[in-house]
Design an enzyme around this catalytic site. Structure first.
Site, PDB file in Angstrom:
ATOM      1  N   GLY A   1     -19.327  63.513 -27.913  1.00 52.40           N
ATOM      2  CA  GLY A   1     -20.711  63.476 -28.289  1.00 52.40           C
ATOM      3  C   GLY A   1     -20.752  64.062 -29.418  1.00 52.40           C
ATOM      4  O   GLY A   1     -21.389  65.037 -30.612  1.00 52.40           O
TER       5      GLY A   1
ATOM      6  N   SER B   1     -23.236  63.723 -33.375  1.00 56.17           N
ATOM      7  CA  SER B   1     -23.915  64.524 -34.297  1.00 56.17           C
ATOM      8  C   SER B   1     -23.742  65.707 -34.435  1.00 56.17           C
ATOM      9  O   SER B   1     -22.655  65.715 -33.689  1.00 56.17           O
ATOM     10  CB  SER B   1     -25.542  64.391 -33.851  1.00 56.17           C
ATOM     11  OG  SER B   1     -25.428  64.647 -32.889  1.00 56.17           O
TER      12      SER B   1
ATOM     13  N   TYR C   1     -30.626  73.990 -18.992  1.00 53.14           N
ATOM     14  CA  TYR C   1     -29.574  74.013 -19.970  1.00 53.14           C
ATOM     15  C   TYR C   1     -28.414  75.139 -20.093  1.00 53.14           C
ATOM     16  O   TYR C   1     -27.180  75.005 -19.269  1.00 53.14           O
ATOM     17  CB  TYR C   1     -29.825  73.796 -21.033  1.00 53.14           C
ATOM     18  CG  TYR C   1     -29.263  74.110 -22.857  1.00 53.14           C
ATOM     19  CD1 TYR C   1     -28.334  73.066 -22.807  1.00 53.14           C
ATOM     20  CD2 TYR C   1     -29.136  75.897 -22.653  1.00 53.14           C
ATOM     21  CE1 TYR C   1     -27.736  73.730 -23.993  1.00 53.14           C
ATOM     22  CE2 TYR C   1     -28.464  75.428 -23.810  1.00 53.14           C
ATOM     23  CZ  TYR C   1     -27.247  74.243 -24.518  1.00 53.14           C
ATOM     24  OH  TYR C   1     -26.780  74.887 -25.732  1.00 53.14           O
TER      25      TYR C   1
HETATM   26  P1  NDP Z   1     -26.594  67.725 -30.502  1.00 49.67           P
HETATM   27  O1  NDP Z   1     -28.130  66.982 -29.841  1.00 49.67           O
HETATM   28  O2  NDP Z   1     -26.535  67.017 -32.636  1.00 49.67           O
HETATM   29  O3  NDP Z   1     -25.596  67.119 -30.329  1.00 49.67           O
HETATM   30  C1  NDP Z   1     -24.738  66.653 -28.807  1.00 49.67           C
HETATM   31  C2  NDP Z   1     -24.362  65.282 -28.440  1.00 49.67           C
HETATM   32  O4  NDP Z   1     -24.250  65.068 -27.254  1.00 49.67           O
HETATM   33  C3  NDP Z   1     -24.938  63.786 -29.240  1.00 49.67           C
HETATM   34  O5  NDP Z   1     -24.148  63.287 -29.954  1.00 49.67           O
HETATM   35  C4  NDP Z   1     -25.740  63.545 -27.967  1.00 49.67           C
HETATM   36  O6  NDP Z   1     -25.779  61.818 -28.917  1.00 49.67           O
HETATM   37  C5  NDP Z   1     -24.032  63.911 -26.932  1.00 49.67           C
HETATM   38  N1  NDP Z   1     -24.945  63.167 -25.725  1.00 49.67           N
HETATM   39  C6  NDP Z   1     -25.776  63.537 -25.180  1.00 49.67           C
HETATM   40  N2  NDP Z   1     -26.239  62.903 -23.970  1.00 49.67           N
HETATM   41  C7  NDP Z   1     -24.966  61.947 -23.620  1.00 49.67           C
HETATM   42  C8  NDP Z   1     -24.401  61.406 -22.441  1.00 49.67           C
HETATM   43  N3  NDP Z   1     -25.214  61.235 -21.912  1.00 49.67           N
HETATM   44  N4  NDP Z   1     -23.632  60.702 -22.958  1.00 49.67           N
HETATM   45  C9  NDP Z   1     -23.155  61.167 -24.172  1.00 49.67           C
HETATM   46  N5  NDP Z   1     -23.296  62.290 -25.145  1.00 49.67           N
HETATM   47  C10 NDP Z   1     -23.934  62.400 -24.898  1.00 49.67           C
HETATM   48  O7  NDP Z   1     -25.950  68.859 -30.612  1.00 49.67           O
HETATM   49  P2  NDP Z   1     -25.385  69.804 -31.211  1.00 49.67           P
HETATM   50  O8  NDP Z   1     -24.713  69.407 -31.683  1.00 49.67           O
HETATM   51  O9  NDP Z   1     -26.240  71.943 -30.813  1.00 49.67           O
HETATM   52  O10 NDP Z   1     -24.435  70.860 -29.553  1.00 49.67           O
HETATM   53  C11 NDP Z   1     -22.865  70.388 -29.021  1.00 49.67           C
HETATM   54  C12 NDP Z   1     -22.731  71.514 -28.391  1.00 49.67           C
HETATM   55  O11 NDP Z   1     -22.789  72.747 -28.917  1.00 49.67           O
HETATM   56  C13 NDP Z   1     -22.985  71.125 -26.719  1.00 49.67           C
HETATM   57  O12 NDP Z   1     -22.541  71.738 -25.390  1.00 49.67           O
HETATM   58  C14 NDP Z   1     -24.204  72.653 -27.679  1.00 49.67           C
HETATM   59  O13 NDP Z   1     -24.892  73.277 -26.384  1.00 49.67           O
HETATM   60  C15 NDP Z   1     -23.840  73.538 -28.239  1.00 49.67           C
HETATM   61  N6  NDP Z   1     -24.039  74.394 -28.693  1.00 49.67           N
HETATM   62  C16 NDP Z   1     -25.152  74.420 -29.350  1.00 49.67           C
HETATM   63  C17 NDP Z   1     -25.498  75.561 -30.418  1.00 49.67           C
HETATM   64  C18 NDP Z   1     -26.765  75.270 -30.645  1.00 49.67           C
HETATM   65  O14 NDP Z   1     -26.983  76.372 -31.940  1.00 49.67           O
HETATM   66  N7  NDP Z   1     -26.874  74.464 -31.532  1.00 49.67           N
HETATM   67  C19 NDP Z   1     -25.112  76.974 -30.080  1.00 49.67           C
HETATM   68  C20 NDP Z   1     -24.173  77.076 -28.370  1.00 49.67           C
HETATM   69  C21 NDP Z   1     -23.854  75.528 -28.091  1.00 49.67           C
HETATM   70  P3  NDP Z   1     -26.453  60.819 -29.266  1.00 49.67           P
HETATM   71  O15 NDP Z   1     -26.294  61.377 -30.430  1.00 49.67           O
HETATM   72  O16 NDP Z   1     -26.343  59.686 -28.712  1.00 49.67           O
HETATM   73  O17 NDP Z   1     -27.750  62.368 -28.737  1.00 49.67           O
END
Ligand code: NDP
Length: 315
Positions: A9, A12, A190
């Site tokens: 992932g 982004s 989630y």
């Molecule tokens: P984003 O939505 O920006 O990033 C999530 C990423 O996961 C994207 O690149 C997305 O791909 C990818 N993804 C989703 N589904 C799949 C799949 N089936 N196969 C491969 N890749 C996939 O969110 P965040 O950057 O915020 O999240 C990143 C991590 O941080 C996560 O584990 C989240 O739980 C964790 N987190 C986030 C917090 C926050 O406040 N934002 C707080 C605590 C933890 P695509 O670009 O194609 O959609």
């Protein structure tokens, strides 16, 4: 030689910011494991990551076949694997009905936990073989695992119960779509998936740290209120959430800062301890955080591991 790190992932948010932070040091080659090849290429370009420091490889965590194909492609490339970062996640807080992975499993747990579980199990051998001095497997956790914060106690709270839904395969046919067997709730699914992430990290530590020397760690990078994670939330929430986190809870971090934090867990020589859940204080200093009772329950960790092995086809 440069270290090789796979980040899932990385197209982004946190994953992209981490890829950028690591690539900029000149010490890492980043494999961006992403479901949307074009989006990932564009993201790397617009983040200014230079070509020699990254490769995009296709990985859809919502399909066990795709995970296996990714692992086969990676092995075929002949590169060593020094660090694996399980970062990708989906979050569906407003979904009324469940959606499913290619294998017919509820999407949040299927992607965030089971896809990563299979991926890290299949790549463990490659990490064992690497001669890199500090090998690490990192799974991004969540505040849901902390009980010492307000945000960790917002309902619906995570709870795995007796895991009857997970044992049934979360398919919504002859089993519930929720791990605890309850009615579908996207926000809870989630949080449950993140508890599984943190339990998995600890179970890896207990099973493999001594034998392999690999550091197994999890982290809560802070609230990165601007990422795509909240893309499915209602517009008013998306408008108010960043300032709320900035000024009220003060848990807000920028994507850039969160990327630096995860990059520390990947490569900082002082963060080599295994079995740890890292967090950062308001001065951006890392510390070992306490996990909630459920997120540190040894017998639940074993149970999640054993049931997950069956679902992904490893047992
Ligand atoms: P984003 O939505 O920006 O990033 C999530 C990423 O996961 C994207 O690149 C997305 O791909 C990818 N993804 C989703 N589904 C799949 C799949 N089936 N196969 C491969 N890749 C996939 O969110 P965040 O950057 O915020 O999240 C990143 C991590 O941080 C996560 O584990 C989240 O739980 C964790 N987190 C986030 C917090 C926050 O406040 N934002 C707080 C605590 C933890 P695509 O670009 O194609 O959609």
């Amino acid at each position: 030689r440069k270290g090789t790190v796979i980040i899932t992932g990385a197209s982004s948010g946190l994953g992209l910011a981490t890829a950028k932070a690591l690539a900029e040091t000149g010490k890492w080659h980043v494999i961006m494991a992403c479901r949307d090849f074009l989006k990932a290429e564009r993201a790397a370009k617009s983040a200014g990551i230079s070509k020699e420091n990254y490769t995009v490889m296709h990985l859809d965590l919502a399909s066990f076949d795709s995970v296996r194909q990714f692992v086969a492609n990676f092995k075929q490339s002949g590169q060593p694997l020094d660090v694996l970062v399980c970062n990708a996640a989906v979050y569906q807080p407003t979904a009324k009905e469940p959606t499913f992975t290619a294998d017919g499993i509820e999407l949040s747990v299927g992607t965030n936990h089971l896809g990563h579980f299979l991926l890290s199990r299949l790549l463990l051998d490659d990490m064992k073989k690497s001669d890199y001095p500090s090998k690490r497997l990192i799974i991004v956790g969540s505040i849901t695992g902390n009980t010492n914060t307000l945000a960790g106690n917002v309902p619906p709270k995570a709870s795995l119960g007796d895991m009857r839904g997970l044992a049934g395969g979360l398919n919504g046919l002859n089993s519930s779509t929720m791990i605890d067997g309850g009615k579908f709730d996207g926000a809870k699914a989630y949080k449950d998936s993140k508890i599984c992430n943190m339990l998995t990290m600890q179970e890896f530590h207990r099973r493999y740290h001594e034998e392999t020397g690999i550091t197994f760690a999890s982290l809560y990078p802070g609230c990165i209120a601007t990422t795509g994670l909240f893309r499915e939330h209602i517009p008013l929430f998306r408008l108010l959430f960043p300032p709320f986190q900035k000024f009220i809870t003060k848990g807000y971090v920028s994507e850039e800062e969160s990327g630096k934090r995860l990059a520390q867990v990947v490569s900082d020589p002082s963060l080599t301890k295994s079995g740890v859940y890292w967090s950062w204080n308001k001065d951006s200093a890392s510390f070992e955080n306490q996990l909630s009772e459920e997120a540190s329950d040894v017998s639940k960790a074993r149970k999640v591991w054993e049931i997950s092995e069956k679902i992904v086809g490893l047992a």
